[in-house]
Design a protein around this motif. Structure first.
Motif, PDB file in Angstrom:
ATOM      1  N   CYS A  50       0.830  -1.203   0.000  1.00  0.00           N
ATOM      2  CA  CYS A  50       0.000   0.000   0.000  1.00  0.00           C
ATOM      3  C   CYS A  50       0.870   1.260   0.000  1.00  0.00           C
ATOM      4  CB  CYS A  50      -0.918   0.022   1.212  1.00  0.00           C
ATOM      5  SG  CYS A  50      -2.160  -1.300   1.190  1.00  0.00           S
ATOM      6  N   ALA A  51       0.426   2.261  -0.721  1.00  0.00           N
ATOM      7  CA  ALA A  51       1.150   3.529  -0.786  1.00  0.00           C
ATOM      8  C   ALA A  51       1.177   4.190   0.584  1.00  0.00           C
ATOM      9  CB  ALA A  51       0.483   4.457  -1.792  1.00  0.00           C
ATOM     10  N   THR A  52       2.251   4.933   0.824  1.00  0.00           N
ATOM     11  CA  THR A  52       2.427   5.639   2.102  1.00  0.00           C
ATOM     12  C   THR A  52       2.363   7.148   1.922  1.00  0.00           C
ATOM     13  OG1 THR A  52       4.820   5.527   1.800  1.00  0.00           O
ATOM     14  CG2 THR A  52       3.778   3.775   3.111  1.00  0.00           C
ATOM     15  N   VAL A  53       1.904   7.597   0.747  1.00  0.00           N
ATOM     16  CA  VAL A  53       1.762   9.028   0.461  1.00  0.00           C
ATOM     17  C   VAL A  53       0.345   9.266  -0.042  1.00  0.00           C
ATOM     18  CG1 VAL A  53       4.212   9.379  -0.040  1.00  0.00           C
ATOM     19  CG2 VAL A  53       2.644   8.701  -1.878  1.00  0.00           C
ATOM     20  N   PRO A  54      -0.191  10.497   0.136  1.00  0.00           N
ATOM     21  CA  PRO A  54      -1.575  10.733  -0.230  1.00  0.00           C
ATOM     22  C   PRO A  54      -1.815  10.941  -1.716  1.00  0.00           C
ATOM     23  CG  PRO A  54      -0.643  12.715   0.717  1.00  0.00           C
ATOM     24  CD  PRO A  54       0.395  11.646   0.853  1.00  0.00           C
ATOM     25  N   ARG A  55      -0.859  11.550  -2.392  1.00  0.00           N
ATOM     26  CA  ARG A  55      -1.041  11.794  -3.831  1.00  0.00           C
ATOM     27  C   ARG A  55       0.333  11.885  -4.469  1.00  0.00           C
ATOM     28  NH1 ARG A  55      -2.395  16.611  -7.083  1.00  0.00           N
ATOM     29  NH2 ARG A  55      -3.342  15.878  -9.025  1.00  0.00           N
ATOM     30  N   ALA A  56       0.528  11.123  -5.546  1.00  0.00           N
ATOM     31  CA  ALA A  56       1.864  11.084  -6.154  1.00  0.00           C
ATOM     32  C   ALA A  56       1.783  10.350  -7.479  1.00  0.00           C
ATOM     33  CB  ALA A  56       2.845  10.370  -5.223  1.00  0.00           C
ATOM     34  N   ARG A  57       2.936  10.372  -8.171  1.00  0.00           N
ATOM     35  CA  ARG A  57       3.103   9.554  -9.349  1.00  0.00           C
ATOM     36  C   ARG A  57       4.228   8.555  -9.061  1.00  0.00           C
ATOM     37  NH1 ARG A  57       1.003  10.286 -14.060  1.00  0.00           N
ATOM     38  NH2 ARG A  57       0.495  12.461 -13.592  1.00  0.00           N
ATOM     39  N   GLU A 111      -0.610   6.555 -10.975  1.00  0.00           N
ATOM     40  CA  GLU A 111      -1.032   7.615 -10.062  1.00  0.00           C
ATOM     41  C   GLU A 111      -1.453   7.043  -8.711  1.00  0.00           C
ATOM     42  OE1 GLU A 111      -3.211  11.168 -11.990  1.00  0.00           O
ATOM     43  OE2 GLU A 111      -3.816   9.412 -13.156  1.00  0.00           O
ATOM     44  N   VAL A 112      -1.059   7.714  -7.657  1.00  0.00           N
ATOM     45  CA  VAL A 112      -1.511   7.390  -6.302  1.00  0.00           C
ATOM     46  C   VAL A 112      -2.547   8.429  -5.905  1.00  0.00           C
ATOM     47  CG1 VAL A 112      -0.842   7.234  -3.876  1.00  0.00           C
ATOM     48  CG2 VAL A 112       0.646   6.286  -5.655  1.00  0.00           C
ATOM     49  N   GLN A 117      -3.501   3.351  -0.981  1.00  0.00           N
ATOM     50  CA  GLN A 117      -3.864   2.729  -2.262  1.00  0.00           C
ATOM     51  C   GLN A 117      -2.908   1.586  -2.583  1.00  0.00           C
ATOM     52  OE1 GLN A 117      -4.336   5.423  -5.620  1.00  0.00           O
ATOM     53  NE2 GLN A 117      -3.467   3.898  -7.005  1.00  0.00           N
ATOM     54  N   PRO A 118      -3.403   0.405  -2.941  1.00  0.00           N
ATOM     55  CA  PRO A 118      -2.501  -0.685  -3.330  1.00  0.00           C
ATOM     56  C   PRO A 118      -1.717  -0.325  -4.591  1.00  0.00           C
ATOM     57  CG  PRO A 118      -4.684  -1.526  -2.799  1.00  0.00           C
ATOM     58  CD  PRO A 118      -4.806  -0.037  -2.867  1.00  0.00           C
ATOM     59  N   VAL A 119      -0.389  -0.506  -4.527  1.00  0.00           N
ATOM     60  CA  VAL A 119       0.468  -0.241  -5.678  1.00  0.00           C
ATOM     61  C   VAL A 119       1.155  -1.520  -6.161  1.00  0.00           C
ATOM     62  CG1 VAL A 119       0.841   2.175  -5.078  1.00  0.00           C
ATOM     63  CG2 VAL A 119       2.391   0.411  -4.166  1.00  0.00           C
TER      64      VAL A 119
END
Length: 760
Positions: A50-57, A111-112, A117-119
């Motif tokens: 899972c992502a550890t940031v709220p919004r990213a690429r 995109e996150v 969010q699962p990456v």
């Protein structure tokens, strides 16, 4: 269409009886199997990264160490995952789109969109290996600007969009002007935090592909919607997808949608060509499954000196994710509960870079009643009036907005019943005036309210020549005892013993059932079950006429063999005997169709009925919640020590399971009032207490004996008079606790939960 023969008379009524659950033994002995307990040859296990940031690429994702870990079969990322189809936005006419949780095409984007969010998905031969390898995956991010702080975003709130299921506001007269000139008024602001469901069974999926045919064991409240959404995402015919969920370990709304774990488990099974199990940890549920929105609410009331409401203003701001979410109907109950001369209701929302918010037991009404009922209590205090008397002075005869008739409203009776059982007449009105030794004692009351509706439901009822009956429908058992109550309805309608009825459910291979949501499942099924039983009675009576039989009264208490035959007590033959005489092994009756045309027709009828009924009636379960608390004046500790809930839920199909549902709602409401709070880091959007050690739900020591009583009056416009019990129990609880705390301490708490620091 010929009139169905009357339902058989029973000497020992089964409808309303406190019958034990037919699946009780299976559940308590471990025989009942849940989604993560089905084994298939070659089963492998998946784990999420899972992502550890709220919004990213995503600019890179290092999977080398994970792939080298013993037992790992593959690691799926946006760089190698097959393409999936995007789910459409929720809406009519296809109501299955309501199961769409987010607009994200998981692993088909770099995109996150939210923190969690699962990456990536790791697939391995064991669960431990998959989890260990998942910890070795290292994503690299290019951070993007993100809005994650709900309070900071409030100035950017926009009007909530309307939809057919959630009213977004309403107005009558000029409420603000009436408020400004009212002889007595209150104008208060309340806040509630984010909440999470915490069902005892965390989300889990077991997925198996046989070529292009898919079987999924899933803990879901909407198996048909899940099947249709999976068919769409993976581009296969709906008929080639089978979803099974015979038992679901609680849901409360959180299992009503297609969350990323389900989609990615199915994807992993397709890629590996192996059966895959993905069982989320409690923390992963918080990261990947939405919760209840936080809210800020304004409630302003104006009245005459004798307590007649002249103005009612209720506004709210709640949260959506930019990728989707379910809007809360926070002002829903304020449309119906009080006969104010001027009314203003308005709902607004802010969009954050966060996971979609979603439905949670009584969405809107559970937190909306806290604010409204606290404000009514405050107005009663300022008027020097008993809180029940103020409510009864403003009890409407018709719906305050629009003047629509109530199909059935017994709130006065519920208050009278609850007040008598609680001993409300002994209440000392002055805050802080009641004590038990060193403890401050407070009594509070609040109204409960939840709307009643119905979904389409297809069923088949089959009568066998041996006297047994089989009910088949793909409905859900999420803990409320639905197979038991539907068996009672069949037994009631056909006059057969309860023990003679079998029920098959929780499988999309069966006739399509309704979702377990909105407190609609019992009534929805009851309508179709009654219609099917009526058709079955017509068929049996036709057989009797053709074979020269005389139909006897089908009375379960007297179904005894006479001279070795199956005859009724009055000399007539039973249904089973008629089938035997006619040489038929069984008779079937069905309601609804699962063909493409039948589904479209059913949905059109559903939409038309919803519009038509909305114009004719306001239907709802209501109730009165009575709470006693003790507050330690030195520490601020609050203990709920006594509870009485009196409810009008229409016909009570099973006194035991209905009482259990209402008690469960009250317990959940006590958690809402005193302890439950999802803590979100306003800098990163990360949930900081994603487990039951940091998110505090009520335990046995927090809950007193809960006295639940029923008015027991059927709603004449609903099938069998059933309104619904699953959600009304939580409504009003937050208000009743807060009002009891105020009565004990003289301190009004405007921000849930009511913790020690807010009373010191």
């Amino acid at each position: 269409m010929t009139q169905a023969p009357p339902a058989p008379v029973t000497e020992a009524p089964v409808l309303g009886a406190p019958v034990d659950r037919i699946d009780g033994t299976a559940k308590t002995t471990g025989q009942a199997r849940y989604a993560a307990e089905f084994d298939h040859p070659g089963l492998v296990h998946a784990a999420l990264v899972c992502a550890t940031v709220p919004r990213a690429r995503l600019v890179g994702i290092d999977t080398a160490d994970a792939l080298a870990h013993p037992g790992v079969l593959t690691v799926l990322t946006h760089e190698n995952a097959p393409t999936m189809r995007k789910s459409p936005s929720p809406g009519l006419p296809d109501i299955s789109t309501m199961a769409t949780a987010t607009s994200v095409t998981y692993l088909n984007t770099d995109e996150v969109h939210w923190n969690g969010q699962p990456v990536a998905v790791v697939v391995a031969t064991t669960s431990d290996a998959a989890k260990e390898a998942a910890a070795l995956v290292r994503p690299s991010y290019e951070p993007l600007p993100a809005t994650v702080d709900f309070q900071a975003a409030l100035p950017d709130a926009r009007p909530q969009k309307r939809n057919p299921f959630s009213p977004a506001g309403g107005a009558k007269g000029d409420a603000e002007a009436a408020l400004a000139t009212a002889p007595v008024s209150v104008d208060l602001t309340f806040t509630t935090p984010m909440h999470h469901h915490n069902a005892i069974e965390p989300h889990a999926t077991t997925a198996v592909w046989h070529g292009d045919r898919l079987t999924v064991h899933e803990c879901t409240q909407t198996i048909d919607w899940t099947r249709r959404r999976l068919a769409h995402v993976f581009g296969v015919p709906v008929a080639d997808v089978r979803v099974l969920a015979e038992f679901v370990g609680g849901g409360f709304g959180g299992k009503g949608y297609l969350w990323p774990g389900t989609v990615l488990a199915v994807l992993a099974a397709r890629v590996t060509e192996r059966p895959v199990r993905l069982a989320l940890s409690r923390e992963e549920v918080y990261r990947t499954v939405g919760g209840r929105t936080p809210s800020t609410q304004r409630v302003a009331l104006g009245s005459t000196v004798d307590g007649k409401l002249t103005a009612l203003v209720h506004t709210s701001i709640t949260q959506l994710g930019r990728i989707g979410g379910w809007p809360e109907q926070v002002t829903s109950q304020s449309r119906h509960l009080y006969d104010a001369e001027h009314v203003l209701l308005r709902q607004r929302q802010v969009e954050l870079d966060a996971l979609s918010t979603t439905t949670m037991r009584a969405p809107g009404e559970s937190i909306g009643t806290y604010a409204l009922e606290s404000a009514v209590d405050e107005l009663a205090h300022r008027l020097g009036m008993d809180p029940i008397e103020l409510r009864m002075r403003n009890e409407p005869d018709r719906n305050p907005l629009g003047g629509t008739r109530f199909s059935h409203r017994r709130l006065r009776e519920a208050y009278a019943l609850g007040a008598e059982r609680f001993g409300w007449a002994e209440r000392s009105p002055e805050p802080g005036s009641m004590r038990d030794g060193r403890w401050l004692v407070g009594w509070g009351v609040a109204s409960a309210y939840h709307p009643a509706q119905m979904f389409p439901a297809n069923v088949t009822v089959r009568l066998f020549a041996d006297g047994t009956v089989l009910l088949r429908s793909a409905f859900h058992e999420t803990g409320m005892g639905q197979p038991t109550t539907q068996a009672q309805i069949v037994a009631h309608e056909l006059g057969v013993p309860f023990e003679a009825v079998r029920v098959e459910h929780g499988d999309t291979a069966l006739p399509t059932g309704p979702p377990a949501g909105g407190s609609m499942q019992t009534a929805s099924l009851a309508a179709s079950v009654r219609a099917a039983c009526a058709d079955l009675r017509r068929s049996v009576h036709g057989l009797a006429r053709r074979s020269g039989s005389v139909v006897g009264r089908q009375r379960p208490a007297d179904l005894v063999a006479r001279d070795g035959g199956l005859f009724g007590p009055d000399g007539g033959e039973t249904y089973a005997a008629i089938l035997s005489r006619a040489g038929q092994s069984r008779v079937d009756a069905k309601v609804g169709s699962d063909t493409g045309l039948g589904r479209v027709t059913g949905q059109l009828r559903f939409a038309a009925r919803m519009v038509r009924d909305g114009m004719r009636w306001v239907r709802a379960s209501t109730g009165a919640q009575f709470c006693e608390v003790r507050v330690d004046p030195d520490t601020g500790e609050v203990r709920v020590t006594r509870w009485v809930g009196a409810f009008d839920i229409g016909t009570v199909v099973n006194a035991k399971t209905a009482t259990s549902q209402l008690r469960g709602g009250i317990v959940m409401g006590i958690g809402l009032a005193l302890s439950e709070e999802t803590l979100v880091d306003p800098r990163t959007g990360r949930i900081m207490n994603p487990n039951l050690s940091g998110y505090h739900v009520p335990v046995h020591a927090d809950v007193p004996e809960l006295d639940v009583a029923f008015v027991g009056d059927p709603d004449p416009t609903m099938p069998l008079g059933v309104l619904g019990a699953g959600e009304v129990g939580i409504t009003g609880v937050g208000g009743a606790v807060a009002n009891a705390v105020f009565h004990a301490t003289g301190r009004r708490v405007y921000d849930l939960p009511i913790t020690l620091d807010k009373l010191l």
